[in-house]
Design a protein around this motif. Structure first.
Motif, short mmCIF file in Angstrom:
data_model
loop_
_atom_site.label_atom_id
_atom_site.label_comp_id
_atom_site.label_asym_id
_atom_site.label_seq_id
_atom_site.Cartn_x
_atom_site.Cartn_y
_atom_site.Cartn_z
N SER A 1 0.84 -1.18 0.00
CA SER A 1 0.00 0.00 0.00
C SER A 1 0.88 1.24 0.00
O SER A 1 1.99 1.23 0.54
CB SER A 1 -0.92 -0.01 1.23
OG SER A 1 -1.90 0.99 1.10
N LEU A 2 0.37 2.28 -0.60
CA LEU A 2 1.16 3.48 -0.82
C LEU A 2 0.27 4.71 -0.71
O LEU A 2 -0.94 4.61 -0.74
CB LEU A 2 1.83 3.38 -2.18
CG LEU A 2 1.03 2.72 -3.31
CD1 LEU A 2 0.14 3.71 -4.00
CD2 LEU A 2 1.96 2.04 -4.27
N PHE B 1 6.04 -5.31 6.52
CA PHE B 1 7.14 -4.41 6.16
C PHE B 1 6.61 -2.98 6.15
O PHE B 1 5.97 -2.55 5.19
CB PHE B 1 7.68 -4.77 4.76
CG PHE B 1 8.01 -6.21 4.60
CD1 PHE B 1 9.28 -6.68 4.90
CD2 PHE B 1 7.05 -7.12 4.18
CE1 PHE B 1 9.59 -8.03 4.76
CE2 PHE B 1 7.35 -8.47 4.03
CZ PHE B 1 8.62 -8.92 4.33
N GLU B 2 6.85 -2.26 7.21
CA GLU B 2 6.31 -0.91 7.38
C GLU B 2 7.45 0.11 7.33
O GLU B 2 8.48 -0.07 7.98
CB GLU B 2 5.61 -0.84 8.74
CG GLU B 2 4.99 0.47 9.07
CD GLU B 2 4.31 0.43 10.43
OE1 GLU B 2 4.50 1.39 11.21
OE2 GLU B 2 3.60 -0.55 10.72
N GLU B 3 7.23 1.17 6.60
CA GLU B 3 8.22 2.23 6.54
C GLU B 3 8.31 2.91 7.91
O GLU B 3 7.31 3.04 8.61
CB GLU B 3 7.87 3.26 5.47
CG GLU B 3 7.86 2.70 4.06
CD GLU B 3 9.19 2.10 3.61
OE1 GLU B 3 10.26 2.50 4.12
OE2 GLU B 3 9.15 1.21 2.74
N PRO B 4 9.51 3.33 8.32
CA PRO B 4 9.67 3.97 9.63
C PRO B 4 9.04 5.36 9.67
O PRO B 4 8.89 6.01 8.65
CB PRO B 4 11.20 4.06 9.77
CG PRO B 4 11.72 4.09 8.37
CD PRO B 4 10.76 3.24 7.57
N GLY B 5 8.66 5.77 10.88
CA GLY B 5 8.19 7.14 11.10
C GLY B 5 6.71 7.35 10.93
O GLY B 5 6.28 8.49 10.73
N SER C 1 9.30 -1.42 2.39
CA SER C 1 8.20 -1.99 1.62
C SER C 1 8.55 -2.20 0.15
O SER C 1 7.68 -2.49 -0.66
CB SER C 1 6.96 -1.09 1.73
OG SER C 1 7.23 0.18 1.17
N SER C 2 9.82 -2.10 -0.18
CA SER C 2 10.25 -2.26 -1.57
C SER C 2 10.12 -3.72 -2.02
O SER C 2 10.20 -4.64 -1.20
CB SER C 2 11.70 -1.81 -1.73
OG SER C 2 12.57 -2.74 -1.10
N PRO C 3 9.93 -3.95 -3.31
CA PRO C 3 9.87 -5.32 -3.80
C PRO C 3 11.14 -6.10 -3.48
O PRO C 3 11.08 -7.30 -3.18
CB PRO C 3 9.67 -5.17 -5.31
CG PRO C 3 9.69 -3.73 -5.61
CD PRO C 3 9.73 -2.96 -4.34
#
Length: 182
Positions: free
Chosen positions: A47-48, A147-151, A164-166
């Motif tokens: 998700s983005l 896989f969650e991006e920080p912050g 969250s990259s492939p």
């Protein structure tokens, strides 16, 4: 969300092509549920923040699309891209990107994203409520890996991308397959 968590059960309002309709807009509404997308499958969900945005269009969506066959070889049945955008926007974005393998899921109202704990304000960019960037390996509706991006926060000044990259999700799948083979 965490590994072992069950995905939120929601209904997504999608538009699907139906050539029997004819005309210049041969699409009809079709409701799809979490179960419709995830039951009985091992999938990658990512998700983005928004369709047509730079990181999403340049790296994340094309990266999953270009590596679709590799993901299949690692036991993935489908790859889904979700965003807090309506079905019209998601379908046009997929079309403009030439996407053939990744399926888009419109979370137009943000209900899935909210219940997953990933709904954030992006008022600083004029977006309103959107999804924080994340990816997950989901097995039969249950999160296998997250896989969650920080912050994670409202109105974040940056757009973190990497977790969250492939490539990162593929690394997890390769490690999991290696461990399972031992």
């Amino acid at each position: 969300m965490i590994a072992g968590a069950k995905l939120p059960n929601v209904t997504f309002h999608t538009r699907v092509r139906d050539d029997s309709i004819g005309g210049s807009n041969p699409f009809r509404w079709q409701d799809m549920t979490t179960e419709d997308y995830f039951a009985g499958k091992r999938v990658v969900l990512f998700s983005l923040p928004g369709a047509f945005t730079p990181t999403c269009s340049t790296y994340q969506l094309p990266g999953f699309e270009d590596n679709f066959e590799k993901f299949q070889e690692m036991g993935i049945d489908a790859i889904y891209c979700m965003s807090v955008n309506d079905s019209f926007v998601m379908n046009k974005w997929a079309e403009s990107q030439g996407i053939k393998n990744v399926k888009v899921i419109p979370d137009g109202s943000g209900e899935f994203t909210r219940r997953a704990g990933m709904l954030v304000r992006k008022d600083n960019l004029g977006f309103g409520l959107r999804s924080w960037r994340y990816a997950a390996v989901v097995n039969n509706g249950v999160v296998e890996a997250w896989f969650e991006e920080p912050g994670l926060c409202d109105n974040h000044g940056e757009d973190p991308y990497g977790e969250s990259s492939p490539e990162n999700v593929m690394k997890y799948l390769e490690t999991a397959a290696s461990v399972a083979a031992q």
